[in-house]
Design a protein around this motif. Sequence first.
Motif, PDB file in Angstrom:
ATOM      1  N   VAL A   1      25.859  52.375  36.855  1.00 50.77           N
ATOM      2  CA  VAL A   1      27.646  53.659  37.600  1.00 50.77           C
ATOM      3  C   VAL A   1      29.176  52.259  36.680  1.00 50.77           C
ATOM      4  N   SER A   2      29.045  51.243  37.198  1.00 45.60           N
ATOM      5  CA  SER A   2      29.977  50.605  37.389  1.00 45.60           C
ATOM      6  C   SER A   2      30.207  50.280  36.050  1.00 45.60           C
ATOM      7  N   ASN A   3      29.427  49.639  34.999  1.00 45.09           N
ATOM      8  CA  ASN A   3      28.445  49.324  33.793  1.00 45.09           C
ATOM      9  C   ASN A   3      29.446  50.421  32.586  1.00 45.09           C
ATOM     10  N   LYS A   4      29.325  51.582  33.234  1.00 43.36           N
ATOM     11  CA  LYS A   4      28.901  52.915  32.671  1.00 43.36           C
ATOM     12  C   LYS A   4      30.777  53.230  32.848  1.00 43.36           C
ATOM     13  N   LEU A   5      31.187  53.153  34.361  1.00 44.07           N
ATOM     14  CA  LEU A   5      32.738  53.668  34.346  1.00 44.07           C
ATOM     15  C   LEU A   5      33.789  52.854  32.925  1.00 44.07           C
ATOM     16  N   ASN A   6      32.729  51.075  33.371  1.00 43.96           N
ATOM     17  CA  ASN A   6      33.801  50.136  32.833  1.00 43.96           C
ATOM     18  C   ASN A   6      33.942  50.417  31.331  1.00 43.96           C
TER      19      ASN A   6
ATOM     20  N   ALA B   1      33.641  48.402  42.483  1.00 41.06           N
ATOM     21  CA  ALA B   1      34.908  47.634  43.161  1.00 41.06           C
ATOM     22  C   ALA B   1      35.276  46.607  42.343  1.00 41.06           C
ATOM     23  N   SER B   2      34.195  46.204  42.541  1.00 38.40           N
ATOM     24  CA  SER B   2      34.182  44.869  41.321  1.00 38.40           C
ATOM     25  C   SER B   2      35.006  44.911  40.197  1.00 38.40           C
ATOM     26  N   MET B   3      34.390  46.395  39.206  1.00 39.65           N
ATOM     27  CA  MET B   3      35.242  45.970  37.667  1.00 39.65           C
ATOM     28  C   MET B   3      36.107  46.973  37.932  1.00 39.65           C
ATOM     29  N   ALA B   4      37.031  46.914  38.608  1.00 37.55           N
ATOM     30  CA  ALA B   4      38.258  47.620  38.963  1.00 37.55           C
ATOM     31  C   ALA B   4      39.818  46.239  37.728  1.00 37.55           C
ATOM     32  N   ASP B   5      40.397  47.152  37.351  1.00 36.30           N
ATOM     33  CA  ASP B   5      41.535  46.696  36.363  1.00 36.30           C
ATOM     34  C   ASP B   5      42.551  46.746  37.555  1.00 36.30           C
ATOM     35  N   THR B   6      42.733  47.842  37.779  1.00 37.90           N
ATOM     36  CA  THR B   6      43.925  47.929  39.316  1.00 37.90           C
ATOM     37  C   THR B   6      43.178  48.406  40.089  1.00 37.90           C
ATOM     38  N   HIS B   7      43.139  47.353  41.815  1.00 37.17           N
ATOM     39  CA  HIS B   7      42.411  48.274  42.712  1.00 37.17           C
ATOM     40  C   HIS B   7      43.687  48.746  43.812  1.00 37.17           C
TER      41      HIS B   7
ATOM     42  N   GLU C   1      44.706  39.757  42.885  1.00 34.89           N
ATOM     43  CA  GLU C   1      43.194  39.248  42.904  1.00 34.89           C
ATOM     44  C   GLU C   1      42.302  38.727  44.203  1.00 34.89           C
ATOM     45  N   LYS C   2      43.003  38.259  45.011  1.00 37.33           N
ATOM     46  CA  LYS C   2      42.805  37.674  46.214  1.00 37.33           C
ATOM     47  C   LYS C   2      42.312  38.765  47.109  1.00 37.33           C
ATOM     48  N   SER C   3      44.072  39.635  47.005  1.00 44.78           N
ATOM     49  CA  SER C   3      42.950  40.463  48.791  1.00 44.78           C
ATOM     50  C   SER C   3      41.905  41.803  47.768  1.00 44.78           C
ATOM     51  N   SER C   4      41.563  41.718  46.313  1.00 41.10           N
ATOM     52  CA  SER C   4      40.475  42.507  45.846  1.00 41.10           C
ATOM     53  C   SER C   4      39.564  42.092  45.938  1.00 41.10           C
ATOM     54  N   ILE C   5      40.006  40.592  46.708  1.00 39.24           N
ATOM     55  CA  ILE C   5      38.504  40.018  46.970  1.00 39.24           C
ATOM     56  C   ILE C   5      38.464  40.271  48.037  1.00 39.24           C
TER      57      ILE C   5
ATOM     58  N   SER D   1      34.175  37.861  39.702  1.00 41.56           N
ATOM     59  CA  SER D   1      34.100  36.768  38.451  1.00 41.56           C
ATOM     60  C   SER D   1      33.140  37.544  37.504  1.00 41.56           C
ATOM     61  N   MET D   2      31.902  37.612  37.506  1.00 41.82           N
ATOM     62  CA  MET D   2      31.228  38.485  36.676  1.00 41.82           C
ATOM     63  C   MET D   2      31.826  39.686  36.276  1.00 41.82           C
ATOM     64  N   ALA D   3      32.009  40.603  36.666  1.00 47.00           N
ATOM     65  CA  ALA D   3      32.356  41.950  36.498  1.00 47.00           C
ATOM     66  C   ALA D   3      33.998  41.301  35.367  1.00 47.00           C
ATOM     67  N   MET D   4      34.137  41.055  35.346  1.00 47.76           N
ATOM     68  CA  MET D   4      35.790  39.988  34.495  1.00 47.76           C
ATOM     69  C   MET D   4      35.198  39.888  33.629  1.00 47.76           C
ATOM     70  N   GLU D   5      33.878  38.575  33.475  1.00 41.39           N
ATOM     71  CA  GLU D   5      33.137  37.870  32.188  1.00 41.39           C
ATOM     72  C   GLU D   5      32.272  39.337  31.528  1.00 41.39           C
ATOM     73  N   SER D   6      32.266  40.239  32.756  1.00 46.62           N
ATOM     74  CA  SER D   6      31.703  41.293  31.740  1.00 46.62           C
ATOM     75  C   SER D   6      32.590  42.401  30.655  1.00 46.62           C
ATOM     76  N   LYS D   7      33.833  42.236  31.342  1.00 54.35           N
ATOM     77  CA  LYS D   7      34.994  43.830  30.515  1.00 54.35           C
ATOM     78  C   LYS D   7      35.226  42.316  29.396  1.00 54.35           C
ATOM     79  N   ARG D   8      35.344  40.767  29.529  1.00 53.77           N
ATOM     80  CA  ARG D   8      35.428  40.106  28.689  1.00 53.77           C
ATOM     81  C   ARG D   8      34.519  40.288  27.395  1.00 53.77           C
ATOM     82  N   ARG D   9      33.077  40.492  27.731  1.00 50.75           N
ATOM     83  CA  ARG D   9      32.528  40.585  26.207  1.00 50.75           C
ATOM     84  C   ARG D   9      32.468  41.306  25.552  1.00 50.75           C
ATOM     85  N   LYS D  10      32.351  42.347  26.171  1.00 48.38           N
ATOM     86  CA  LYS D  10      32.376  44.090  25.756  1.00 48.38           C
ATOM     87  C   LYS D  10      34.410  44.497  24.742  1.00 48.38           C
ATOM     88  N   SER D  11      34.836  43.807  25.925  1.00 51.36           N
ATOM     89  CA  SER D  11      36.583  43.987  24.983  1.00 51.36           C
ATOM     90  C   SER D  11      36.340  42.658  23.385  1.00 51.36           C
ATOM     91  N   THR D  12      35.232  41.895  23.142  1.00 53.01           N
ATOM     92  CA  THR D  12      34.647  40.915  22.131  1.00 53.01           C
ATOM     93  C   THR D  12      33.894  41.801  20.988  1.00 53.01           C
TER      94      THR D  12
END
Length: 565
Positions: free
Chosen positions: A474-479, A497-503, A524-528, A553-564
């Motif tokens: 579900v997280s991947n689809k939302l992203n 929640a880890s996939m949030a652009d804004t939390h 970012e610190k408070s989100s973690i 970190s994994m969520a953000m890396e997943s986002k970066r990969r998708k954006s490229t």
Amino acid sequence: MLLNLYVKNMALIEEADISFKKGLNILTGETGAGKSIIIGSINVALGNKVSADIIRKGAEYALVELSFKINDQDKINELKAMDIEELDEGQILISRKITSSRSVIKVNGETVTASQVKQIAAILIDIHGQHEHQSLLNESKHLELIDKFADSKITEHKNVLKQEYSRYFDIKKKLDDMSIDDEQRQREIAFFQFEINDIESAGLKDGEDEELEIQFKKMVNSQKIIDEISQVNNYIGESNFDNASDMVSKSVKALTNVVGYDESLEPMLAQLNDLESILNDLGRDISNYISDSEFNAEEFEYVQNRLNTINNLKMKYGRTINDILKYRDVKSEKLTEYENFDSVKETLIHNLKKSEDNMNEYCEKLSIIRKEAGTKLSERIRQALIELNFIEVKFEVEFNKSNNFTANGFDTAKFMISTNPGEDIKALAKIASGGEMSRIMLAIKTVLADKDDIETLIFDEIDTGISGRTAQMVSNKLNEISSMHQIICITHLPQIASMADTHFLIEKSLKDNSTVTSIFELNEKSSIEELARLLGGTTITDAVITNASEMKSMAMESKRRKSTL
């Protein structure tokens, strides 16, 4: 896009001001913190029924405001068609103020009804999780989604069909108008002839009434005009006492006597000479006007009678002469049809049959394209559902043929689904689970992400009954769909929640012996730290913090990969 939500004095919320961003906006918080109030507040602003006890204890009113930014000109035009004008740079402000006795909804400062704001909301936002707000449950929308998926393949055919349907409708209406017996037809012919003769006998000319009105006004006021202009003539030069002409002449003589002693007086003398000349010319013009003005009783009677005739025709046939002449032309055309009744009716029947054949052909072609698109869409949605852990899911589109032609063809369609092995496939609207329905909608939105023109999607119950692998799916689809839509999602799952652009964090606290719900945007610190709470519950160890950090970190890396990609 939803820019901002402002809530004051609603339930547990004393005051909250949330600025949403593009991409995936996640809201988390402990159970009972008031997460549902956030979505509830949005629903309240968008016209949901509400009771007075929603007002915070001790407050006189509750207030919700939603601020949207619209970049799509088609949507701006849709809103203008509803008499909603955009504010600066495409902004739309929806507010609702609730007191113990009444509720007032405003859009851009103008009061609207709950049903009107719901129409507006349907253009701006799609809310999923509560059945009464799911557009997917509306089966009339299913055909629309199929057509969006078919896109350019279907557009040309729909345009041709709309044109033919308009022609078909016009022919059918004319034929219906000719469903009269011979006796009634003869009465109609006589009446048409009377009306046409009534108009033509007047010999109307376009613009004639305006000229006559000017003449009539002058004639009615002719004595007053002569009295007043005679007074002007006296003031200028015809009276026995000093008048303007005499005074100016005396002034010219006086200045002429001294101008030789001071050259600076010459411009003044020139001006007086010009003024004397103007007054003399004006006096002659007034005298000529008075001598030429003679009231003509016969001409006045003609103008008066002519205006009466025209105004009488206006009362019967139209507000202007042009309207009257158009009315005559329409009746003349109708008279010709009735005088040639049999041949005209035969032609209409022939044309209607031809148009019906065309409609059938176009509707059949459209239906074939839709069924092909429906098959492809069903498979794409089924695959998306499998990716959301609906393992043995079935998804189909059921097409039916309506009994009548419409400008959109003769197809009706509804989505059919079975989410469990051995379960009969049934209409999507009969799915009971809010969480299931939200995931189904997520699958459909993923497939149609590049074709869906509703920019803001809210998912409220999407994580109901899921965890682990399904939550990650579900997280991947939302992203995935957040790259093309603004997503607002309330969740209790760290994978989502880890996939949030804004939390955002929603929390409950005590203030002056009252419970208060507050909302904060997390860095970012408070989100973690919040992810760690979701992972570890009441006990937050270093290992849980590390796990939360790795998840982010994994969520953000997943986002970066998708954006490229």
